[in-house]
Design an enzyme around this catalytic site. Structure first.
Site, short mmCIF file in Angstrom:
data_model
loop_
_atom_site.label_atom_id
_atom_site.label_comp_id
_atom_site.label_asym_id
_atom_site.label_seq_id
_atom_site.Cartn_x
_atom_site.Cartn_y
_atom_site.Cartn_z
N LYS A 125 44.02 32.39 2.97
CA LYS A 125 44.43 33.29 1.87
C LYS A 125 45.76 32.81 1.28
O LYS A 125 45.93 32.75 0.06
CB LYS A 125 44.60 34.72 2.39
CG LYS A 125 43.31 35.40 2.80
CD LYS A 125 43.59 36.85 3.22
CE LYS A 125 42.39 37.49 3.85
NZ LYS A 125 42.64 38.81 4.41
N GLU B 87 33.90 37.07 13.61
CA GLU B 87 35.28 37.46 13.29
C GLU B 87 35.92 38.15 14.50
O GLU B 87 37.13 38.11 14.67
CB GLU B 87 35.32 38.38 12.06
CG GLU B 87 36.69 38.40 11.39
CD GLU B 87 36.73 39.08 10.03
OE1 GLU B 87 37.55 38.66 9.19
OE2 GLU B 87 35.96 40.02 9.79
N LYS C 141 40.23 48.08 2.57
CA LYS C 141 41.11 48.74 3.54
C LYS C 141 42.58 48.43 3.22
O LYS C 141 43.42 49.31 3.16
CB LYS C 141 40.74 48.26 4.95
CG LYS C 141 41.59 48.86 6.03
CD LYS C 141 41.23 48.29 7.39
CE LYS C 141 42.30 48.65 8.39
NZ LYS C 141 42.11 48.00 9.68
N GLY D 56 37.90 46.37 9.67
CA GLY D 56 37.00 46.22 8.51
C GLY D 56 35.55 46.06 8.91
O GLY D 56 34.65 46.71 8.39
N ARG D 57 35.30 45.18 9.88
CA ARG D 57 33.90 44.88 10.26
C ARG D 57 33.27 46.00 11.09
O ARG D 57 32.11 45.90 11.47
CB ARG D 57 33.83 43.54 10.98
CG ARG D 57 34.75 43.43 12.19
CD ARG D 57 34.89 41.98 12.63
NE ARG D 57 35.87 41.80 13.69
CZ ARG D 57 37.17 41.63 13.49
NH1 ARG D 57 37.66 41.63 12.26
NH2 ARG D 57 37.99 41.44 14.51
N GLU E 256 39.71 38.93 -4.01
CA GLU E 256 38.39 39.00 -4.64
C GLU E 256 38.09 40.41 -5.15
O GLU E 256 37.60 40.61 -6.27
CB GLU E 256 37.29 38.60 -3.63
CG GLU E 256 37.33 37.16 -3.17
CD GLU E 256 38.15 36.95 -1.91
OE1 GLU E 256 39.15 37.71 -1.69
OE2 GLU E 256 37.83 36.03 -1.14
N HIS F 178 8.70 28.68 9.11
CA HIS F 178 8.30 27.55 8.27
C HIS F 178 9.51 26.75 7.84
O HIS F 178 9.45 26.01 6.85
CB HIS F 178 7.51 28.08 7.06
CG HIS F 178 6.32 28.88 7.50
ND1 HIS F 178 5.11 28.28 7.83
CD2 HIS F 178 6.18 30.20 7.75
CE1 HIS F 178 4.27 29.23 8.22
NE2 HIS F 178 4.90 30.39 8.19
O1 LIG Z 1 38.91 45.74 3.20
P1 LIG Z 1 39.82 44.63 2.86
O2 LIG Z 1 41.22 44.89 3.29
O3 LIG Z 1 39.73 44.28 1.40
O4 LIG Z 1 39.39 43.36 3.67
C1 LIG Z 1 38.12 42.80 3.54
C2 LIG Z 1 37.79 41.86 4.65
O5 LIG Z 1 38.69 40.79 4.68
C3 LIG Z 1 38.99 40.42 6.03
O6 LIG Z 1 40.27 40.83 6.30
C4 LIG Z 1 38.91 38.97 6.23
O7 LIG Z 1 39.55 38.28 5.23
C5 LIG Z 1 37.97 41.21 6.84
O8 LIG Z 1 38.36 41.41 8.15
C6 LIG Z 1 37.84 42.45 6.04
O9 LIG Z 1 36.72 43.19 6.37
#
Ligand SMILES: O=P(O)(O)OC[C@H]1O[C@](O)(CO)[C@@H](O)[C@@H]1O
Length: 542
Positions: free
Chosen positions: A508, A349, A202, A263-264, A208, A380
């Site tokens: 971050k 979150e 987003k 995002g979530r 990453e 288990h």
């Molecule tokens: O879609 P993006 O901006 O890469 O963010 C990924 C995820 O990282 C977060 O901001 C948390 O670090 C989440 O809320 C989000 O879904």
């Protein structure tokens, strides 16, 4: 929380805290029936909870006093309810009927949603029918979907849950972690000529995701592809078009996102593109339809019959009155094995907050720790603590009644374990019963008394059982929306903003500083422990 509502629920808690559910069931033969609700093809049996009608009335009143219905309607209408980021919260707009209208900045966002859905539909069709191919003219056989957090968990768990609907000719591989073991392993199996890359971010700033995409781009170019071939193989979903273009993504290959989707909460948007590529656009639409049905249920059903509201108030009951710290999700479905991790992000979150909407620090508990795993595996492993540990862990048992296979006996065993676990948690077993059993087996009295202490099962451990007829795309849409709304209701009762996530930011920033120390591009001031870790890493890396 308003003092009056709080006090009423507290009184109910004082009245019921020492009452055993065994006795509640014994006294009321109608209990199961009374505390079961059906909606959207779900049956929610919440009779194995430490409540009666009077306690539930107080809990619903708590929700009403927190203006739940007004706040719910404000969210659906697109009001700026995310007040720290000054944004509307409109994941529900992503699954509205095309004829609906919701205005944000005087623009009907439903039109934007449908123009993106149409772009997705066309794209998926072209990939599936082979009219859009890779640089050598070969049909795509694999998709590498790169993203993290909300740009990963939703698409991954939905695709996994709907395995019977997957297109066997197009395999989707999800990669999130910056740990290159994953991307390297995935790429090693693939042919770059027939691989499509969908990068989802987003913000288009997530370390990453950017790194994994860069590594994939290097792998692609190393296969003999030219820079201009990237346009044929790399797609991206982002609300940051400028950054995506700067990165080298062809503007035609950018699927939009909007800042009014968290995002979530984003799997319903173009973030769901990998889902649609895997299971087909028609099935993706079914997921949206399921969520729309759950939205309608949430919007129009009295709170007392409203599934997300019932689940939410029960959660508040355990967190704030019984002092429970966690909530466990137990899907008795291998295909739903990723669902606890998905809800973990959604819930933790959203509701892991300690400042209220009036900007005041709050002392009461908010979001619980969400965890879980597929049944029967957990029986288990961690169920021991659920049964005999000295902490109460409310549980959601989730099970599709019809499987996607023909192994009837397997499924009966799965179901019997699921139901029996709810029974064991609720009724437990008294020391007298255990002693009796041991004596009947010939154990001597002294040993039986000693062992009974260890075997004692307190019971009175609460659970919901959520049954669905079958795990289909529409039902999965309903299931995910159910939990989204549960989280929303709890956020309202706790008076927090469920839609920001400031807590992830410091990590971050510091991560970037530590990286500069590891790469010797800067010398940030670090505490002695962190500095020691950096030094050790640099000394030992070969
Ligand atoms: O879609 P993006 O901006 O890469 O963010 C990924 C995820 O990282 C977060 O901001 C948390 O670090 C989440 O809320 C989000 O879904």
């Amino acid at each position: 929380m308003t003092v009056q509502s709080w006090q009423s629920v507290q009184q109910e808690f004082n009245r019921l805290k020492d009452v055993h559910m065994r006795d509640m069931f014994a006294q009321d033969p109608q209990r199961a029936n009374k505390f079961t609700k059906k909606a959207c093809d779900f049956t929610l049996d919440y009779s194995k909870n430490r409540v009666d009608e009077q306690a539930l009335t107080a809990l619903f009143q708590l929700a009403k006093d927190h203006k739940l219905t007004e706040k719910r309607d404000a969210m659906f209408a697109g009001e700026i309810i995310n007040k720290t980021e000054h944004r509307a919260v409109l994941h529900t707009a992503l699954r509205r009927d095309s004829k609906d209208s919701i205005l944000v900045d005087n623009k009907n966002v439903v039109n934007e949603v449908y123009s993106t859905l149409n772009k997705m539909k066309q794209f998926v069709a072209e990939i599936h029918n082979g009219t859009r191919t890779g640089r050598t003219g070969k049909k795509f056989t694999d998709v590498v979907a790169i993203g993290i957090g909300g740009s990963f968990l939703g698409p991954k768990i939905v695709t996994e849950a709907l395995k019977p609907y997957q297109n066997p000719a197009l395999k989707v591989h999800f990669v999130a972690n910056v740990d290159a073991h994953h991307i390297v392993d995935v790429l090693a199996k693939l042919n770059a000529d027939t691989t499509l890359v969908v990068m989802s971010s987003k913000s288009f700033t997530t370390q990453e995701t950017l790194k994994n995409t860069e590594t994939t781009r290097e792998w692609f170019l190393a296969s003999g592809a030219k820079f201009e071939d990237i346009a044929k193989h790399f797609m991206c979903v982002s609300s940051n078009t400028a950054k995506a273009t700067e990165f080298g993504i062809d503007p035609d290959n950018i699927f939009p996102m909007w800042d009014w989707v968290g995002g979530r909460y984003s799997l319903w948007s173009a973030i769901g593109l990998p889902i649609a590529l895997s299971i087909g656009f028609d099935n993706f639409e079914q997921i949206l339809l399921g969520a729309r049905e759950m939205d309608a249920h949430f919007l129009s059903t009295p709170l007392e019959d409203n599934l997300p509201v019932i689940m939410a108030v029960l959660g508040v009951w355990y967190s704030n009155f019984f002092d429970c710290q966690s909530h466990v999700l137990l899907p008795y479905s291998h295909y739903l094995r990723g669902f606890p991790a998905y809800v973990q992000q959604l819930d933790m979150e959203s509701n892991g907050k300690s400042v209220n909407q009036l900007d005041q620090n709050i002392e009461y508990k908010t979001g619980p720790i969400i965890w879980g795993g597929e049944g029967t595996n957990g029986q288990h492993a961690f169920h021991q603590l659920m049964h005999q540990g000295n902490t109460i862990i409310p549980a959601d048992f989730i099970m599709p009644i019809n499987p996607n296979h023909d192994e009837v006996e397997h499924h009966q065993m799965l179901a019997s374990n699921c139901f029996a676990q709810t029974q064991a948690l609720m009724q437990g077993q008294t020391t007298a019963e255990i002693e009796q059993e041991l004596l009947a087996k010939g154990v001597d009295k002294q040993e039986a008394t000693r062992l009974a202490k260890h075997k004692y099962m307190p019971g009175n451990r609460p659970s919901n059982t959520l049954l669905m007829e079958k795990l289909t795309p529409i039902q999965l849409g309903r299931l995910i929306a159910l939990y989204e709304h549960k989280v929303f209701v709890q956020g309202v009762i706790w008076d927090i903003n469920s839609f920001d996530q400031w807590g992830v930011e410091l990590g971050k920033v510091l991560g970037t500083q530590v990286l500069s120390a590891l790469q010797d591009t800067a010398q940030p001031e670090l505490d002695s422990s962190t500095q020691q870790l950096v030094d050790l890493f640099k000394q030992q890396i070969s």
